[in-house]
Design a protein around this motif. Structure first.
Motif, PDB file in Angstrom:
ATOM      1  N   GLY A 169      40.226  98.863  40.283  1.00 49.69           N
ATOM      2  CA  GLY A 169      39.228  97.127  40.301  1.00 49.69           C
ATOM      3  C   GLY A 169      40.505  96.119  40.519  1.00 49.69           C
ATOM      4  N   ALA A 170      41.546  95.572  39.757  1.00 47.39           N
ATOM      5  CA  ALA A 170      41.826  95.345  39.991  1.00 47.39           C
ATOM      6  C   ALA A 170      43.118  95.142  41.429  1.00 47.39           C
ATOM      7  N   ALA A 171      42.785  96.559  41.509  1.00 49.68           N
ATOM      8  CA  ALA A 171      43.744  96.551  42.985  1.00 49.68           C
ATOM      9  C   ALA A 171      42.778  96.551  44.523  1.00 49.68           C
ATOM     10  N   MET A 172      42.249  96.361  43.942  1.00 47.97           N
ATOM     11  CA  MET A 172      41.223  96.322  45.245  1.00 47.97           C
ATOM     12  C   MET A 172      41.143  94.983  45.486  1.00 47.97           C
ATOM     13  N   ARG A 173      40.903  93.930  44.612  1.00 46.40           N
ATOM     14  CA  ARG A 173      41.094  92.178  44.366  1.00 46.40           C
ATOM     15  C   ARG A 173      42.723  92.187  45.215  1.00 46.40           C
ATOM     16  N   LYS A 174      43.629  92.395  44.721  1.00 51.92           N
ATOM     17  CA  LYS A 174      45.506  92.504  45.300  1.00 51.92           C
ATOM     18  C   LYS A 174      45.214  92.827  46.877  1.00 51.92           C
ATOM     19  N   LEU A 175      44.121  93.542  47.244  1.00 57.49           N
ATOM     20  CA  LEU A 175      44.362  93.442  48.595  1.00 57.49           C
ATOM     21  C   LEU A 175      43.816  92.798  49.818  1.00 57.49           C
ATOM     22  N   VAL A 176      42.254  92.152  49.090  1.00 63.30           N
ATOM     23  CA  VAL A 176      42.279  91.109  48.982  1.00 63.30           C
ATOM     24  C   VAL A 176      42.851  90.072  49.254  1.00 63.30           C
ATOM     25  N   HIS A 177      43.180  90.058  48.189  1.00 63.66           N
ATOM     26  CA  HIS A 177      44.250  87.949  48.009  1.00 63.66           C
ATOM     27  C   HIS A 177      45.665  88.523  49.393  1.00 63.66           C
ATOM     28  N   LEU A 178      45.670  89.604  49.600  1.00 64.77           N
ATOM     29  CA  LEU A 178      47.059  89.675  50.714  1.00 64.77           C
ATOM     30  C   LEU A 178      46.805  89.585  51.643  1.00 64.77           C
ATOM     31  N   CYS A 179      45.220  89.966  52.188  1.00 62.23           N
ATOM     32  CA  CYS A 179      44.986  90.182  53.443  1.00 62.23           C
ATOM     33  C   CYS A 179      44.343  88.765  54.141  1.00 62.23           C
ATOM     34  N   TYR A 180      44.412  87.849  53.117  1.00 67.82           N
ATOM     35  CA  TYR A 180      43.510  86.022  52.666  1.00 67.82           C
ATOM     36  C   TYR A 180      44.570  86.106  53.104  1.00 67.82           C
ATOM     37  N   GLY A 181      45.688  85.969  52.128  1.00 68.88           N
ATOM     38  CA  GLY A 181      47.437  85.385  52.106  1.00 68.88           C
ATOM     39  C   GLY A 181      47.979  85.436  53.659  1.00 68.88           C
ATOM     40  N   VAL A 182      47.841  86.276  55.054  1.00 68.76           N
ATOM     41  CA  VAL A 182      48.832  86.673  55.550  1.00 68.76           C
ATOM     42  C   VAL A 182      48.035  85.902  56.752  1.00 68.76           C
ATOM     43  N   LEU A 183      46.555  86.200  56.585  1.00 71.26           N
ATOM     44  CA  LEU A 183      45.819  85.740  58.099  1.00 71.26           C
ATOM     45  C   LEU A 183      45.747  84.085  57.716  1.00 71.26           C
ATOM     46  N   LYS A 184      46.460  83.293  55.960  1.00 68.47           N
ATOM     47  CA  LYS A 184      46.529  82.226  55.748  1.00 68.47           C
ATOM     48  C   LYS A 184      48.110  81.353  55.792  1.00 68.47           C
ATOM     49  N   THR A 185      48.527  82.286  55.939  1.00 68.51           N
ATOM     50  CA  THR A 185      50.191  81.537  56.187  1.00 68.51           C
ATOM     51  C   THR A 185      51.043  82.113  57.696  1.00 68.51           C
ATOM     52  N   GLN A 186      49.760  82.876  58.222  1.00 71.37           N
ATOM     53  CA  GLN A 186      49.803  83.401  59.219  1.00 71.37           C
ATOM     54  C   GLN A 186      51.653  84.218  59.685  1.00 71.37           C
ATOM     55  N   LEU A 187      51.736  85.101  58.212  1.00 72.36           N
ATOM     56  CA  LEU A 187      53.425  85.720  58.426  1.00 72.36           C
ATOM     57  C   LEU A 187      53.162  86.788  58.134  1.00 72.36           C
ATOM     58  N   PRO A 188      53.873  87.748  58.177  1.00 71.17           N
ATOM     59  CA  PRO A 188      53.426  89.784  58.022  1.00 71.17           C
ATOM     60  C   PRO A 188      53.728  89.929  56.690  1.00 71.17           C
ATOM     61  N   TYR A 189      52.939  90.937  56.281  1.00 68.81           N
ATOM     62  CA  TYR A 189      53.153  91.322  54.860  1.00 68.81           C
ATOM     63  C   TYR A 189      54.790  91.077  54.520  1.00 68.81           C
ATOM     64  N   ASP A 190      55.268  90.897  53.144  1.00 72.46           N
ATOM     65  CA  ASP A 190      56.505  91.479  52.995  1.00 72.46           C
ATOM     66  C   ASP A 190      56.684  91.899  51.638  1.00 72.46           C
ATOM     67  N   GLY A 191      57.156  93.159  51.293  1.00 74.25           N
ATOM     68  CA  GLY A 191      56.424  94.448  50.945  1.00 74.25           C
ATOM     69  C   GLY A 191      57.598  93.735  48.992  1.00 74.25           C
ATOM     70  N   ASN A 192      58.947  92.973  49.414  1.00 73.96           N
ATOM     71  CA  ASN A 192      59.842  92.608  49.036  1.00 73.96           C
ATOM     72  C   ASN A 192      59.468  91.378  47.502  1.00 73.96           C
ATOM     73  N   TYR A 193      57.964  90.865  48.417  1.00 72.35           N
ATOM     74  CA  TYR A 193      58.240  88.945  48.093  1.00 72.35           C
ATOM     75  C   TYR A 193      58.082  89.001  46.545  1.00 72.35           C
ATOM     76  N   ALA A 194      58.107  88.047  45.956  1.00 72.13           N
ATOM     77  CA  ALA A 194      57.460  88.143  44.426  1.00 72.13           C
ATOM     78  C   ALA A 194      56.980  89.438  44.211  1.00 72.13           C
ATOM     79  N   ILE A 195      57.506  90.443  43.423  1.00 73.28           N
ATOM     80  CA  ILE A 195      57.348  91.713  42.876  1.00 73.28           C
ATOM     81  C   ILE A 195      56.046  91.458  42.217  1.00 73.28           C
ATOM     82  N   SER A 196      57.245  91.412  41.263  1.00 70.06           N
ATOM     83  CA  SER A 196      56.432  90.876  39.806  1.00 70.06           C
ATOM     84  C   SER A 196      55.407  90.261  39.594  1.00 70.06           C
ATOM     85  N   CYS A 197      54.814  89.213  40.101  1.00 68.58           N
ATOM     86  CA  CYS A 197      53.302  88.897  40.311  1.00 68.58           C
ATOM     87  C   CYS A 197      52.881  89.979  40.945  1.00 68.58           C
TER      88      CYS A 197
END
Length: 328
Positions: free
Chosen positions: A300-328
């Protein structure tokens, strides 16, 4: 302001107009749900001496049966809000309204509008609405293909006449051909709109987000005005709900499941893949398991994380960076 609740069904609209607040005088009306419903409603409001600029309408999202009415009311300049049916049912319980029928539901919606004053609904852009229709059709064809595959599988292990086998294979081939044609139309539609194409590229840059989930998340995120990723998670029904009170009530947190179940199902399967291949989701999933959380809770938390990532890339208009702040 005059509050109106409309309970929408396939064939009719139950209308409740509050003239003097929740406990005061009210009027009701039942009209057919068709292409002329908005005009009939406006004419009825005129007979009640209601000015359109003073009217506030609340109705539930009921599949597709409310869409034409909402479009026509919006074009007429009427303030209306579309609310989640789950919220209305819980609101009714809180109001002590235990009876559920169309007339009571219309009254409940009017009360909800009076007390909660939900935001005004704005129709999605035309290209998003067309995308929604195409995605609906693809999902329907996918379901039909699966059903026909199951029928063929059962026929192959039983004594099935050849004519039936030919019919099954012919139908399956036709459905698969139509499915591919619709998928091609979806890709064509997205590519013909530069902003949508850019958004789709951003969404599918996220590991484990493919064309299916990407298209649906594009429809959701560009079809509504969300102010935060938490709002998107709540809308999709993947926000956690706790049930704790004092020392006697200590239930486990669970997903609210208050949003569209079809998109939530796609999120679930994408999350399964993401726990293996998406660095952010994988790190979160493993951390929760190490803390003793159940696999379903971590998913369930993984599903929410995906939602946050989807929202984030459209908000920032930047592609996904797999190396960005992985610890979060």
């Amino acid at each position: 302001m005059l509050q109106i609740g409309i309970d929408v069904s396939k064939k009719k609209l139950d209308i409740c107009l509050l003239l003097e607040g929740i406990s005061g005088k009210r009027k009701t009306k039942v009209i057919d749900n068709n292409a002329h419903s908005a005009n009939e409603l406006i004419n009825w409001l005129g007979k009640q001496k209601c000015r359109l600029e003073e009217v506030r309408i609340v109705l539930e999202a009921t599949g597709t049966y409310h869409e034409l009415l909402c479009d026509q009311l919006f074009d007429a300049g009427i303030y209306l809000s579309i609310v989640n049916p789950y919220r209305i049912r819980e609101f009714a319980k809180g109001m002590g309204i235990l009876t559920k029928n169309d007339t009571v539901d219309a009254y409940t919606l009017a009360c909800f509008g009076t007390l909660k004053q939900p935001d005004a609904w704005v129709p999605p852009p035309a290209e998003i609405r067309e995308l929604k229709s195409l995605l609906r059709r693809r999902d329907a064809l996918l379901a039909d293909v699966l059903c026909e595959q199951n029928r063929l599988e059962k026929a192959e292990v039983t004594r099935t006449p050849k004519i039936v086998m030919r019919s099954l294979m012919k139908m399956l081939k036709a459905l698969e051909k139509e499915q591919k044609a619709i998928e091609a139309e979806i890709a064509k539609h997205i590519n013909s709109h530069p902003n949508m194409k850019k958004d789709m590229d951003l969404l599918t840059s996220i590991k484990s987000v493919g064309p299916q989930l990407g298209g649906n998340m594009l429809m959701v995120l560009r079809g509504r005005n969300f102010h935060s990723a938490e709002q998107v998670a709540a809308y999709l029904g993947v926000a956690p709900v706790e049930r704790r009170s004092g020392t006697s009530v200590n239930g486990h947190a669970h997903l609210s499941k208050a949003g569209p179940s079809d998109i939530r199902a796609k999120l679930f399967f994408a999350a399964l893949t993401a726990t293996r291949f998406n660095p952010h989701v994988k790190a979160l999933y493993e951390r929760l398991l190490a803390k003793g959380k159940s696999k379903m809770s971590a998913l369930g938390a993984a599903m929410r994380k995906l939602v946050h990532l989807c929202y984030g890339v459209l908000k920032t208009q930047l592609p996904y960076d797999g190396n960005y702040a992985i610890s979060c």
